[in-house]
Design an enzyme around this catalytic site. Structure first.
Site, PDB file in Angstrom:
ATOM      1  N   GLU A   1      20.767 -40.513 -45.077  1.00 45.39           N
ATOM      2  CA  GLU A   1      19.393 -40.003 -45.128  1.00 45.39           C
ATOM      3  C   GLU A   1      18.961 -39.247 -43.877  1.00 45.39           C
ATOM      4  OE1 GLU A   1      16.578 -42.934 -46.189  1.00 45.39           O
ATOM      5  OE2 GLU A   1      17.607 -43.503 -48.027  1.00 45.39           O
TER       6      GLU A   1
ATOM      7  N   GLU B   1      22.151 -45.730 -53.078  1.00 44.02           N
ATOM      8  CA  GLU B   1      21.184 -46.812 -52.811  1.00 44.02           C
ATOM      9  C   GLU B   1      20.114 -46.808 -53.880  1.00 44.02           C
ATOM     10  OE1 GLU B   1      19.181 -47.029 -48.992  1.00 44.02           O
ATOM     11  OE2 GLU B   1      21.075 -46.737 -47.933  1.00 44.02           O
TER      12      GLU B   1
HETATM   13  C1  GCO Z   1      16.964 -46.229 -45.856  1.00 41.98           C
HETATM   14  C2  GCO Z   1      18.184 -46.923 -45.546  1.00 41.98           C
HETATM   15  C3  GCO Z   1      18.141 -48.372 -45.686  1.00 41.98           C
HETATM   16  C4  GCO Z   1      16.822 -49.047 -45.958  1.00 41.98           C
HETATM   17  C5  GCO Z   1      16.434 -48.969 -47.407  1.00 41.98           C
HETATM   18  C6  GCO Z   1      15.149 -49.702 -47.754  1.00 41.98           C
HETATM   19  O1  GCO Z   1      17.075 -45.430 -46.681  1.00 41.98           O
HETATM   20  O2  GCO Z   1      15.917 -46.438 -45.301  1.00 41.98           O
HETATM   21  O3  GCO Z   1      19.308 -46.364 -46.105  1.00 41.98           O
HETATM   22  O4  GCO Z   1      18.602 -48.651 -44.418  1.00 41.98           O
HETATM   23  O5  GCO Z   1      16.882 -50.354 -45.574  1.00 41.98           O
HETATM   24  O6  GCO Z   1      16.243 -47.657 -47.782  1.00 41.98           O
HETATM   25  O7  GCO Z   1      14.053 -49.122 -47.152  1.00 41.98           O
END
Ligand code: GCO
Length: 465
Positions: free
Chosen positions: A187, A375
């Site tokens: 990200e 994710e």
């Molecule tokens: C993000 C990360 C994760 C977070 C998840 C929940 O995208 O922020 O990849 O580390 O923990 O998204 O917020």
């Protein structure tokens, strides 16, 4: 008597049967059913075995930066508990584990000297996965920049393209024989936006003069990382991830629609389009052209890389409206509570259908050949009840998200994996430990783990499949 014709016929039939069986086998493609995690959020052991400090080690110890002044010093102690967690993942019938390498564990100063103990540790984690038939999916950068590099300007310093290239080279040479699935960045919009524009995340820097160079350098590293992986790893499966949101204008008027397009450009398009060779989305935000101040000759070309897969990470949709601040985008979010939307423990709207929308949106790009949901998850403040955790809302959320993924596949979107965020509850950055995302509950005082009802549901679902 067998005639020549019959013989030929029989042989052809056998051959056809054989070819068909091969076709069937290759058609039954591998699908990664996994859970994801990240080094700083889980490992703890922040100064063990030669690890250097990261920007998150420093940021979390600055007063008032993290809810309840919590930090990742211990986290879930994955550093010592990795075997238990991988066993749990296996027991849920998942076949893939996405985790990240900590750059300062491998290179304590961010460049130069390599910490062999750090590499040995990850080798053990990788081997433990492989012995159990679990595919490791390794993220190279999940936000824990070595503090020594931040002291030299971090992502705002052009030299990071070289530092990062060296780090990727070390990791891929060491693990390339065992690890095939590589993710360059986690990200980039989140770590440059929150880390270098709003200051809400580490290293806590603010403003366009930090954000624009950080974003450009991250976009360059994204592509260069891909090239190094492909060069060093035989049969590599190379990707990178993006946080994406479905953006909906509050009203259909031109003013609000244009505002939604600007939010979409920043949130969704800023990093994916340069990788696809489309450059930055100036069409929606002409002011973004200021990023060219940080260009060097040849950069346009260097931003491009043909990733094998694009990692989609989806958490919420955004309803947007025109507004005078912030100045670059002249648009803001209408917060879920003002829309009577159902929210999770972080105040994000619970809207699993948005995953279906972003999957279709990414698939529309001509250069995207494959998507992996790297994710997807939801947080609640779960309670441990006699060794059990009842989390029906999470089960429903994951169920619906899987349904939407399968629906997108049926529609023709090429998706080859689905990773739940996260395997265990862990350190949620500036929010500390209260939002729980895990399929497995972490009891922080004892560090004992308990599979939640959602994890048990997933175990059953995957067994059926
Ligand atoms: C993000 C990360 C994760 C977070 C998840 C929940 O995208 O922020 O990849 O580390 O923990 O998204 O917020």
């Amino acid at each position: 008597m067998v005639s020549g014709f019959n013989l030929l016929f029989n042989q052809t039939a056998t051959l056809m049967k054989f070819l068909k069986s091969i076709h069937k086998k290759t058609k039954r493609k591998y699908f990664a059913w996994g859970a994801a995690a990240a080094a700083y959020q889980t490992e703890g052991a922040v100064d063990t075995d030669g690890k250097g400090p990261s920007i998150w080690d420093v940021f979390t110890h600055r007063k008032g930066k993290i809810k309840n002044n919590e930090n990742g010093d211990t986290a879930t102690d994955f550093y010592r508990n990795y075997k238990e967690d991988i066993r749990l993942l296996h027991s849920i019938n998942l076949n893939a584990f996405r985790f990240s390498l900590s750059w300062p564990r491998i290179m304590p100063e961010g460049r130069g000297a390599i910490n062999e103990k750090g590499l040995d540790y990850y080798e053990k984690v990788i081997d433990f996965c492989l012995e159990r038939g679990i595919e490791p999916w390794v993220t190279l950068y999940h936000w824990d920049l070595p503090q020594a590099l931040e002291d030299k300007g971090g992502w705002t310093n052009r030299d990071i393209t070289g530092w990062f290239a060296d780090y990727v080279d070390v990791c891929t040479r060491r693990f390339g024989k065992k690890v095939k699935n590589w993710i360059v960045l986690n990200e980039p919009m989140t770590f440059t936006g929150l880390g270098y524009y709003t200051g809400y995340h580490a290293p806590g820097r603010k403003g366009l003069r930090n954000f624009l160079p950080a974003a450009h350098h991250a976009a360059l590293c994204q592509a260069e990382g891909g090239r190094i992986i492909r060069n060093n790893v035989k049969k590599a499966h190379t990707g990178t991830t993006f946080s994406l949101s479905h953006v909906k204008p509050l009203k259909k008027s031109e003013l609000h629609t244009k505002a939604a397009q600007r939010i979409d450009a920043i949130v969704n398009r800023l990093f994916i389009e340069p990788a696809l060779g489309m450059g930055y989305p100036y069409d929606a935000i002409p002011l973004l052209k200021r990023i060219e101040k940080y260009f060097k000759p040849g950069d346009e070309k260097k931003l491009k890389f043909d990733f094998d897969f694009y990692g989609v990470q989806y958490y919420f949709r955004l309803v947007s409206r025109f507004s005078l601040i912030p100045p670059l985008i002249f648009a803001s979010e209408v917060p879920p509570e003002k829309r009577d939307a159902v929210v999770n423990a972080m105040g994000f709207e619970v809207y699993p259908k948005g995953l279906y929308k972003v999957l279709n949106k990414v698939w529309e790009y001509e250069g995207v050949k494959k998507i992996v949901v790297t994710e997807c998850g939801v947080c609640y403040e779960d309670k441990l009840d006699n060794g059990t955790v009842h989390d029906p809302e999470r089960t429903e959320y994951i169920k619906q998200s899987i349904d939407y993924t399968l629906k997108a596949i049926e529609k023709g979107v090429n998706i080859e994996g689905f990773f739940v965020w996260s395997l265990t509850d862990n350190f949620e950055w500036s929010e500390g430990y209260s939002p729980r995302f895990g399929l497995v509950y972490t009891d922080y005082p004892s560090l004992d783990r308990y599979i939640k009802d959602s994890g048990l549901w997933l175990r059953g679902f995957l067994k059926e499949r």
